[in-house]
Design an enzyme around this catalytic site. Structure first.
Site, PDB file in Angstrom:
ATOM      1  N   GLY A  51      31.959 -27.668  -8.108  1.00  0.00           N
ATOM      2  CA  GLY A  51      31.092 -28.602  -8.815  1.00  0.00           C
ATOM      3  C   GLY A  51      31.791 -29.923  -9.030  1.00  0.00           C
ATOM      4  O   GLY A  51      33.004 -30.034  -8.903  1.00  0.00           O
ATOM      5  N   GLY A  53      30.896 -33.696 -11.272  1.00  0.00           N
ATOM      6  CA  GLY A  53      29.914 -34.452 -12.026  1.00  0.00           C
ATOM      7  C   GLY A  53      30.489 -35.781 -12.404  1.00  0.00           C
ATOM      8  O   GLY A  53      31.407 -36.285 -11.757  1.00  0.00           O
ATOM      9  N   ASP A 202      24.425 -32.413 -24.384  1.00  0.00           N
ATOM     10  CA  ASP A 202      24.010 -32.395 -22.979  1.00  0.00           C
ATOM     11  C   ASP A 202      23.508 -31.010 -22.586  1.00  0.00           C
ATOM     12  O   ASP A 202      23.868 -30.482 -21.540  1.00  0.00           O
ATOM     13  CB  ASP A 202      25.190 -32.825 -22.100  1.00  0.00           C
ATOM     14  CG  ASP A 202      24.732 -33.299 -20.728  1.00  0.00           C
ATOM     15  OD1 ASP A 202      23.519 -33.535 -20.556  1.00  0.00           O
ATOM     16  OD2 ASP A 202      25.581 -33.418 -19.829  1.00  0.00           O
TER      17      ASP A 202
HETATM   18  N1  ATP Z   1      33.797 -22.686 -15.874  1.00  0.00           N
HETATM   19  C1  ATP Z   1      33.066 -22.880 -14.791  1.00  0.00           C
HETATM   20  N2  ATP Z   1      32.784 -21.862 -13.973  1.00  0.00           N
HETATM   21  C2  ATP Z   1      32.040 -22.063 -12.865  1.00  0.00           C
HETATM   22  N3  ATP Z   1      31.527 -23.245 -12.491  1.00  0.00           N
HETATM   23  C3  ATP Z   1      31.775 -24.287 -13.269  1.00  0.00           C
HETATM   24  C4  ATP Z   1      32.561 -24.166 -14.455  1.00  0.00           C
HETATM   25  N4  ATP Z   1      32.624 -25.373 -15.038  1.00  0.00           N
HETATM   26  C5  ATP Z   1      31.919 -26.206 -14.270  1.00  0.00           C
HETATM   27  N5  ATP Z   1      31.401 -25.575 -13.204  1.00  0.00           N
HETATM   28  C6  ATP Z   1      30.586 -26.166 -12.156  1.00  0.00           C
HETATM   29  O1  ATP Z   1      30.932 -27.514 -12.014  1.00  0.00           O
HETATM   30  C7  ATP Z   1      29.815 -28.351 -12.285  1.00  0.00           C
HETATM   31  C8  ATP Z   1      30.277 -29.613 -12.963  1.00  0.00           C
HETATM   32  O2  ATP Z   1      31.019 -29.286 -14.113  1.00  0.00           O
HETATM   33  P1  ATP Z   1      30.888 -30.107 -15.439  1.00  0.00           P
HETATM   34  O3  ATP Z   1      29.456 -30.097 -15.817  1.00  0.00           O
HETATM   35  O4  ATP Z   1      31.851 -29.626 -16.429  1.00  0.00           O
HETATM   36  O5  ATP Z   1      31.322 -31.546 -14.922  1.00  0.00           O
HETATM   37  P2  ATP Z   1      30.816 -32.911 -15.380  1.00  0.00           P
HETATM   38  O6  ATP Z   1      31.642 -33.879 -14.648  1.00  0.00           O
HETATM   39  O7  ATP Z   1      30.896 -33.022 -16.849  1.00  0.00           O
HETATM   40  O8  ATP Z   1      29.315 -32.923 -14.917  1.00  0.00           O
HETATM   41  P3  ATP Z   1      28.051 -33.678 -15.517  1.00  0.00           P
HETATM   42  O9  ATP Z   1      27.836 -34.900 -14.705  1.00  0.00           O
HETATM   43  O10 ATP Z   1      26.916 -32.697 -15.393  1.00  0.00           O
HETATM   44  O11 ATP Z   1      28.340 -33.987 -16.930  1.00  0.00           O
HETATM   45  C9  ATP Z   1      28.896 -27.492 -13.136  1.00  0.00           C
HETATM   46  O12 ATP Z   1      27.570 -27.895 -13.046  1.00  0.00           O
HETATM   47  C10 ATP Z   1      29.128 -26.127 -12.556  1.00  0.00           C
HETATM   48  O13 ATP Z   1      28.360 -25.929 -11.399  1.00  0.00           O
END
Ligand code: ATP
Length: 850
Positions: A51, A53, A202
């Site tokens: 993932g 984001g 969120d």
């Molecule tokens: N602990 C975890 N186990 C499995 N997959 C995870 C985990 N943490 C995050 N992911 C995957 O990674 C993606 C992005 O993680 P996260 O939402 O923490 O990042 P972000 O940069 O904050 O994203 P966003 O733009 O949604 O805020 C999640 O949508 C999920 O698919």
């Protein structure tokens, strides 16, 4: 480790046993090397990207337990590792660019300070460190090597991936029962978070992650979460949680006024300034209803909006949960932007604030009848729709609380012992709040309070001296030797001398020329002693109030929304430099300063100090001012008035619209989603076959998307007692048994989770790198408060991406470069990144951390 963690939960004699694999470890050394062709970071072997984001990339890694012999399944424990870059040269450069283009408000420096990537991750870490709950993703370790560019968070791995909720035809893919379990888990997780003083901000399906066996979901992603010290204290007390949304202690959390979250899931109070805007009338028929033909129903109850900006509290999570529930049931979001308004965020927010929502005739993948928007009876559909009504209340005062939500019969209907479940899942335990935590989580807020606190303290000094003096007068007349009295008399005498001729004019603060008139009025010699106890609200709320004030000028109403009407606010307005035609100026022109609105005579010393401090704070040279703003010299020297800000934001907004071929941005990818009709094919989300759907629930053999590929973890059976907790409680059907875990090879060959959109997104990719935007839209973390600086959601979102820097720095969609610096390729700042992590080809034994 996910499996281990789950097993702790599942096999514990206590269903809500503390989810505690130990304290969060902080490691301040980072070693990156290659081991048998695999990149290693300390004792973690990196596998593939799962993932990415706004705030970072997430990789599946395996923690290598060197004490366990090779071949033993316990030797490799899967974890999720999120890496976030600290601030880098590019981010700074983009920030500079943004600051040149945007109007300067008193919020700007703060927002920028808050918006640094490092500040964000530190806050996320501080928050996650506190979380130990079966329905909240657990943080295990922080790798924070000051010499390195990235900070790494090692978390529990949720092998089931994020909750998917619709297919390519925007139809729901989850059954109503699955939906209930998901929301029930989220409620438990949220309840715990709120008890801890954490507002998630969120909540959305993508931030609810499945365990491997799809029996539980856990709340993830605390990237924009807020730690409310006040809320936490309230929870930590003797169980009495302050319920009054007007409680000033909650308003202290000024950080909350920043708009953060995911546009479709934002609560009306977050985008309050869009309430009853002119566009509302032109969009009375927002296409929320689908083929059912049910019109958008605006109920008087759900559309009741408060007359002033409500405080932003944990209730925003409850709203987002309502939106999530709606998404899961109907395969679309309840509020959408008007296609005629080019699907702008502005239009979306307008819809959130002013429009009702509609329902289809059936809900869920299993097509349970809803009974329409106003169902009667006790059918499942009726219960759910009424529940949605409680959740999606625009007025925060009418919105259901978590405590009540949990007791809703829909959530209890399949539990064998609901009473026991409610009892067992109650968050308990006194919470310790350490100074360090507070600093880590709240330091930015302290920054904002600085002037207000100082002015309040000085004011209270004055008040005390005044009261003491009054007592003295009452008892024995004025005492000249009292230093306070002397100062007061001296100041007032001087002011009175200067201003005596104008004392009869009530229009005292309206213009620069009149500015000093109030001093004469405030001659303490005229102060009636009876009002000495009056204490206006603290002026440090000026930034919060100003949001409403400045935005109010966007709409038809001349009255600033969120204007508390307290004398202190008026003082603030007056202390704004009266450059050009300020709001204060216009009010003065109309002579509308009512006597009761002016500071009480006893507060005048305090008012003077407040004015003085605010003037200093607002007139300080602002390095962020735009030289091309076209403003008067006084404009560039001081902060903009609301009108000026609005004027400039409008200009920028018009310019933004005029740019026809401008590159699109990530937030617009999100917006394009809002515009999509049900017939629009979604690129990249392949057909959802029966098999794939089954896989999402743990059946079937067809591999799902990468994030959903199962790891090597073995699943555990739930015992009866544990089954009643969270979503595990209703999975009695054997046919729902988890499928056999697949082998690692699946992971290695699977495609990345984050597929960039194709088509017209090429330009986006060229400019920003591959997209990580997922179908239920991306999180925003506005660098601007929900007020003065925001125009139509366009420029700022672009800037927001810019602000974060790492987005543009080559998101490594192929999943190859987690530990390497990816700035080098794309960082156009020219600054070499000499702190990049590189892997030594030499094989080194992994350090042991066990
Ligand atoms: N602990 C975890 N186990 C499995 N997959 C995870 C985990 N943490 C995050 N992911 C995957 O990674 C993606 C992005 O993680 P996260 O939402 O923490 O990042 P972000 O940069 O904050 O994203 P966003 O733009 O949604 O805020 C999640 O949508 C999920 O698919």
């Amino acid at each position: 480790m996910a499996a281990n963690s789950d097993s702790i939960v599942q096999h514990s004699p206590q269903p809500v046993a503390p989810f505690d694999p130990g304290d969060v470890v902080t490691t301040d050394r980072l070693e990156a090397y290659m081991d048998e062709g695999k990149p290693m970071l300390n004792n973690y072997a990196r596998h593939a990207k799962i993932g990415g984001g706004q705030h970072g990339e997430v990789y599946l890694c395996y923690k290598i337990n060197t004490r366990v012999p090779p071949g033993d399944p316990d030797r490799r424990v899967p974890v999720a590792m999120k890496s976030v870059k600290r601030d880098n040269a590019r981010a700074k450069q983009m920030k500079r660019l943004r600051q040149q283009r945007l109007p300067t408000t008193e919020h700007t420096p703060l927002a920028d300070k808050l918006g640094t990537t490092e500040a964000k991750i530190r806050k996320e870490i501080a928050i996650m460190k506190k979380c130990r709950h079966p329905h909240v993703v657990r943080l295990f370790e922080i790798i924070d090597d000051r010499m390195k560019e990235k900070i790494y968070m090692v978390m529990e791995y949720l092998a089931g991936g994020e909750v998917k909720w619709r297919n390519e035809h925007d139809q729901p893919i989850l059954s109503v029962e699955q939906t209930r379990r998901i929301i029930r888990d989220a409620i438990l997780g949220l309840e715990y978070l709120h008890h801890q003083g954490i507002i998630h901000r969120d909540i959305k399906p993508a931030n609810l992650l499945w365990t491997e066996d799809r029996r539980q979901v856990k709340i993830a992603d605390f990237g924009v979460s807020h730690f409310s010290y006040a809320q936490r204290l309230a929870a930590a007390g003797d169980g009495a949680i302050i319920e009054d949304p007007e409680d000033p202690i909650l308003l202290d959390d000024s950080d909350l006024t920043r708009r953060a979250g995911t546009p479709s899931f934002l609560a009306p109070e977050v985008v309050y300034e869009h309430t009853n805007e002119p566009l509302a009338s032109s969009l009375s028929d927002v296409p929320t209803a689908r083929s059912s033909g049910i019109p958008s129903i605006a109920t008087s109850q759900s559309l009741t909006t408060p007359s002033k900006r409500p405080p932003i509290t944990k209730a925003i999570d409850i709203w987002a949960l309502g939106v999530t529930l709606y998404c899961l049931l109907f395969g679309r979001t309840p509020f959408v932007a008007d296609p005629a308004a080019a699907g702008s965020e502005w239009s979306l927010y307008n819809s959130i604030c002013n429009h009702g929502w509609a329902v289809d005739n059936v809900m869920g993948a299993d097509h349970i009848p809803t009974g329409g928007r106003r169902p009667v009876g006790d059918s499942e559909g009726a219960v759910v729709i009424r529940l949605l009504d409680h959740l999606l209340q625009k007025d925060v005062k009418n919105r259901i609380t978590l405590e009540k939500l949990k007791c809703n019969k829909w959530f209890l209907r399949d539990l064998s012992d609901p009473k026991k479940w409610l009892q067992l899942t109650l968050p308990k335990g006194k919470i310790d709040v350490t100074y360090g935590e507070e600093q880590e989580a709240m330091s930015t807020v302290h920054f904002r309070w600085h002037w207000g606190v100082v002015s309040r303290r000085i004011s209270s000094l004055f008040r005390r001296s005044r009261e003491a003096n009054q007592e003295g007068q009452d008892a024995r007349g004025p005492v000249r030797s009292d230093p306070n009295v002397r100062i007061r008399r001296h100041r007032s005498a001087a002011l009175a001398d200067r201003r005596r001729p104008d004392t009869s004019d009530l229009n005292i603060y309206g213009s620069k020329n009149d500015k000093g008139k109030h001093h004469a009025e405030s001659d303490p010699s005229s102060e009636p002693s009876s009002s000495s106890g009056t204490r206006p609200k603290s002026i440090e709320r000026w930034p919060v109030s100003s949001i409403g004030g400045s935005i109010a000028h966007r709409g038809p109403s001349p009255t600033p929304k969120g204007y508390h009407g307290s004398p202190s606010i008026l003082i603030d307005d007056r202390t704004r430099p009266s450059n050009t035609t300020s709001a204060a100026g216009s009010s003065s022109a109309s002579g509308n300063v009512s006597p009761q609105s002016s500071p009480t005579t006893t507060d005048k010393p305090r008012a003077r100090f407040a004015m003085f401090l605010n003037t200093i704070s607002q007139w300080r040279p602002n390095k962020f001012s735009s030289p091309q703003s076209g403003s008067s010299p006084s404009d560039s020297a001081g902060p903009s008035s609301s009108t000026d800000v609005t004027q400039r934001t409008r200009t920028i907004s018009i310019k933004a619209h005029a740019r026809t071929n401008r590159p699109t941005r990530r937030s617009e990818e999100a917006l394009r989603y809002y515009q999509r009709t049900s017939t629009t094919p979604r690129v990249g989300s392949g057909p959802l076959t029966a098999d794939r759907r089954a896989s999402s629930w743990g059946q079937g053999d067809q591999p799902m998307e990468f994030a959903e590929v199962l790891s090597e973890c073995s699943s555990n059976e739930l015992n009866d007692r544990e089954m009643i907790v969270g979503s595990g409680g209703v999975c009695n059907d054997r046919s729902f048994a988890p499928r056999t875990p697949s082998r690692l090879s699946n992971v290695a060959t699977a495609s990345p989770a984050s597929e960039p959109d194709s088509g017209d997104d090429d330009e986006v990719e060229q400019r920003f790198g591959p997209s990580c935007f997922d179908e239920d839209s991306s999180t925003i973390a506005s660098a601007f408060d929900g007020g003065g600086g925001w125009q139509d959601g366009r420029d700022l979102d672009e800037d927001e991406d810019d602000d974060d820097g790492h987005h543009h720095d080559g998101d490594n969609v192929n999943g190859d470069l987690m530990f390497e610096d990816d700035d080098e390729e794309e960082d156009d700042s020219g600054d070499p990144d000499d702190d990049a992590v590189t892997f030594s080809p030499r094989k080194r034994p992994p350090p042991t951390h066990d």
